[in-house]
Design a protein around this motif. Structure first.
Motif, PDB file in Angstrom:
ATOM      1  N   GLY A  45      24.610   4.711 -38.707  1.00  0.00           N
ATOM      2  CA  GLY A  45      23.726   5.868 -38.734  1.00  0.00           C
ATOM      3  C   GLY A  45      23.086   6.109 -40.091  1.00  0.00           C
ATOM      4  O   GLY A  45      22.579   7.203 -40.359  1.00  0.00           O
ATOM      5  N   TRP A  46      23.105   5.109 -40.949  1.00  0.00           N
ATOM      6  CA  TRP A  46      22.484   5.247 -42.262  1.00  0.00           C
ATOM      7  C   TRP A  46      20.966   5.298 -42.123  1.00  0.00           C
ATOM      8  O   TRP A  46      20.383   4.674 -41.228  1.00  0.00           O
ATOM      9  CB  TRP A  46      22.835   4.059 -43.149  1.00  0.00           C
ATOM     10  N   ARG A  47      20.335   6.032 -43.002  1.00  0.00           N
ATOM     11  CA  ARG A  47      18.879   6.019 -43.071  1.00  0.00           C
ATOM     12  C   ARG A  47      18.461   4.642 -43.563  1.00  0.00           C
ATOM     13  O   ARG A  47      19.100   4.072 -44.459  1.00  0.00           O
ATOM     14  CB  ARG A  47      18.389   7.111 -44.020  1.00  0.00           C
ATOM     15  N   TRP A  48      17.393   4.093 -43.002  1.00  0.00           N
ATOM     16  CA  TRP A  48      16.910   2.779 -43.412  1.00  0.00           C
ATOM     17  C   TRP A  48      15.394   2.716 -43.280  1.00  0.00           C
ATOM     18  O   TRP A  48      14.782   3.530 -42.581  1.00  0.00           O
ATOM     19  CB  TRP A  48      17.559   1.655 -42.601  1.00  0.00           C
ATOM     20  N   GLU A  49      14.819   1.720 -43.976  1.00  0.00           N
ATOM     21  CA  GLU A  49      13.380   1.471 -43.897  1.00  0.00           C
ATOM     22  C   GLU A  49      13.162  -0.030 -44.045  1.00  0.00           C
ATOM     23  O   GLU A  49      13.569  -0.621 -45.049  1.00  0.00           O
ATOM     24  CB  GLU A  49      12.650   2.225 -45.000  1.00  0.00           C
ATOM     25  N   TYR A  50      12.542  -0.631 -43.063  1.00  0.00           N
ATOM     26  CA  TYR A  50      12.224  -2.054 -43.086  1.00  0.00           C
ATOM     27  C   TYR A  50      10.750  -2.206 -43.422  1.00  0.00           C
ATOM     28  O   TYR A  50       9.909  -1.491 -42.874  1.00  0.00           O
ATOM     29  CB  TYR A  50      12.530  -2.686 -41.718  1.00  0.00           C
ATOM     30  N   SER A  51      10.442  -3.128 -44.339  1.00  0.00           N
ATOM     31  CA  SER A  51       9.037  -3.328 -44.682  1.00  0.00           C
ATOM     32  C   SER A  51       8.741  -4.798 -44.948  1.00  0.00           C
ATOM     33  O   SER A  51       9.605  -5.574 -45.349  1.00  0.00           O
ATOM     34  CB  SER A  51       8.635  -2.477 -45.893  1.00  0.00           C
ATOM     35  N   GLU A  52       7.500  -5.127 -44.698  1.00  0.00           N
ATOM     36  CA  GLU A  52       6.936  -6.431 -45.043  1.00  0.00           C
ATOM     37  C   GLU A  52       5.704  -6.127 -45.869  1.00  0.00           C
ATOM     38  O   GLU A  52       4.714  -5.615 -45.340  1.00  0.00           O
ATOM     39  CB  GLU A  52       6.598  -7.229 -43.790  1.00  0.00           C
ATOM     40  N   GLY A  53       5.791  -6.373 -47.172  1.00  0.00           N
ATOM     41  CA  GLY A  53       4.723  -5.953 -48.072  1.00  0.00           C
ATOM     42  C   GLY A  53       4.665  -4.440 -48.083  1.00  0.00           C
ATOM     43  O   GLY A  53       5.690  -3.770 -48.218  1.00  0.00           O
ATOM     44  N   ASP A  54       3.478  -3.887 -47.898  1.00  0.00           N
ATOM     45  CA  ASP A  54       3.300  -2.434 -47.883  1.00  0.00           C
ATOM     46  C   ASP A  54       3.490  -1.824 -46.498  1.00  0.00           C
ATOM     47  O   ASP A  54       3.470  -0.604 -46.346  1.00  0.00           O
ATOM     48  CB  ASP A  54       1.909  -2.064 -48.399  1.00  0.00           C
ATOM     49  N   ALA A  55       3.671  -2.676 -45.487  1.00  0.00           N
ATOM     50  CA  ALA A  55       3.775  -2.189 -44.110  1.00  0.00           C
ATOM     51  C   ALA A  55       5.217  -1.840 -43.768  1.00  0.00           C
ATOM     52  O   ALA A  55       6.105  -2.692 -43.823  1.00  0.00           O
ATOM     53  CB  ALA A  55       3.253  -3.245 -43.148  1.00  0.00           C
ATOM     54  N   VAL A  56       5.442  -0.575 -43.417  1.00  0.00           N
ATOM     55  CA  VAL A  56       6.748  -0.131 -42.926  1.00  0.00           C
ATOM     56  C   VAL A  56       6.733  -0.330 -41.418  1.00  0.00           C
ATOM     57  O   VAL A  56       5.830   0.137 -40.725  1.00  0.00           O
ATOM     58  CB  VAL A  56       7.009   1.340 -43.288  1.00  0.00           C
ATOM     59  N   LEU A  57       7.759  -1.048 -40.941  1.00  0.00           N
ATOM     60  CA  LEU A  57       7.783  -1.474 -39.543  1.00  0.00           C
ATOM     61  C   LEU A  57       9.123  -1.138 -38.890  1.00  0.00           C
ATOM     62  O   LEU A  57      10.113  -0.916 -39.593  1.00  0.00           O
ATOM     63  CB  LEU A  57       7.576  -2.998 -39.473  1.00  0.00           C
ATOM     64  N   PRO A  58       9.178  -1.167 -37.557  1.00  0.00           N
ATOM     65  CA  PRO A  58      10.473  -1.050 -36.885  1.00  0.00           C
ATOM     66  C   PRO A  58      11.345  -2.255 -37.279  1.00  0.00           C
ATOM     67  O   PRO A  58      10.824  -3.334 -37.573  1.00  0.00           O
ATOM     68  CB  PRO A  58      10.116  -1.096 -35.393  1.00  0.00           C
TER      69      PRO A  58
END
Length: 161
Positions: A45-58
């Protein structure tokens, strides 16, 4: 009893001695290990953020994140086990799980315990050691999760700068 005692290991958390972003890794990994880390992040349940370059994605399946073209940006997975502590996973290759921690966020016994718990969760899930080395000194780990001991242990003398 904590895995490590702050007063004994504080040198390993000094950004001037270790660099502010020490290298943390799991060697001999696979795409399945990466997927296990992704699943662990979700299950905790940790907060997370996945990105490729500047794009934040699922968050995609690990196999998809690792199967990028050679000229594509390296994907990152930022994870906050607690709001004030961020871990950045770098998806360079399937064979090693690389991540950074910011030593400025890991000062004192409470934060040391948090780090030890985080490393142990990853190590237990994968059944593999998790090693922390000074920034840009990859071959000299100072501490890590030991599978046989089932705890974080010292791998170097913290009294030596």
């Amino acid at each position: 009893m904590p895995d490590l005692v702050w007063e004994e290991v504080r040198n390993f958390f000094d950004p001037d001695l270790m660099g502010s972003l020490p290298d943390v890794r799991v060697e001999d990994a696979s795409g399945q290990d990466w997927q296990a880390v992704f699943d662990l992040v979700r299950s905790q349940g940790w907060r997370w953020e996945y990105s490729e370059g500047d794009a934040v994605l699922p968050l995609p399946p690990a196999a998809d994140a690792l199967a990028r073209s050679a000229d594509a940006e390296t994907p990152t997975l930022r994870v906050w086990p607690v709001p004030e502590v961020m871990v950045i996973f770098w998806l360079y290759a399937a064979v090693e799980i690389d991540f950074d921690i910011n030593l400025r966020e890991l000062q004192g016994q409470e934060r040391l315990d948090l780090l030890c718990g985080f490393l142990a969760l990853i190590g237990r899930r994968l059944g593999k050691p998790v090693l922390m080395s000074p920034e840009s000194d990859y071959h000299h780990p100072v501490l890590g999760y030991d599978v046989a001991a089932d705890r974080v242990v010292l791998l170097a003398d913290p009294r030596l700068p």
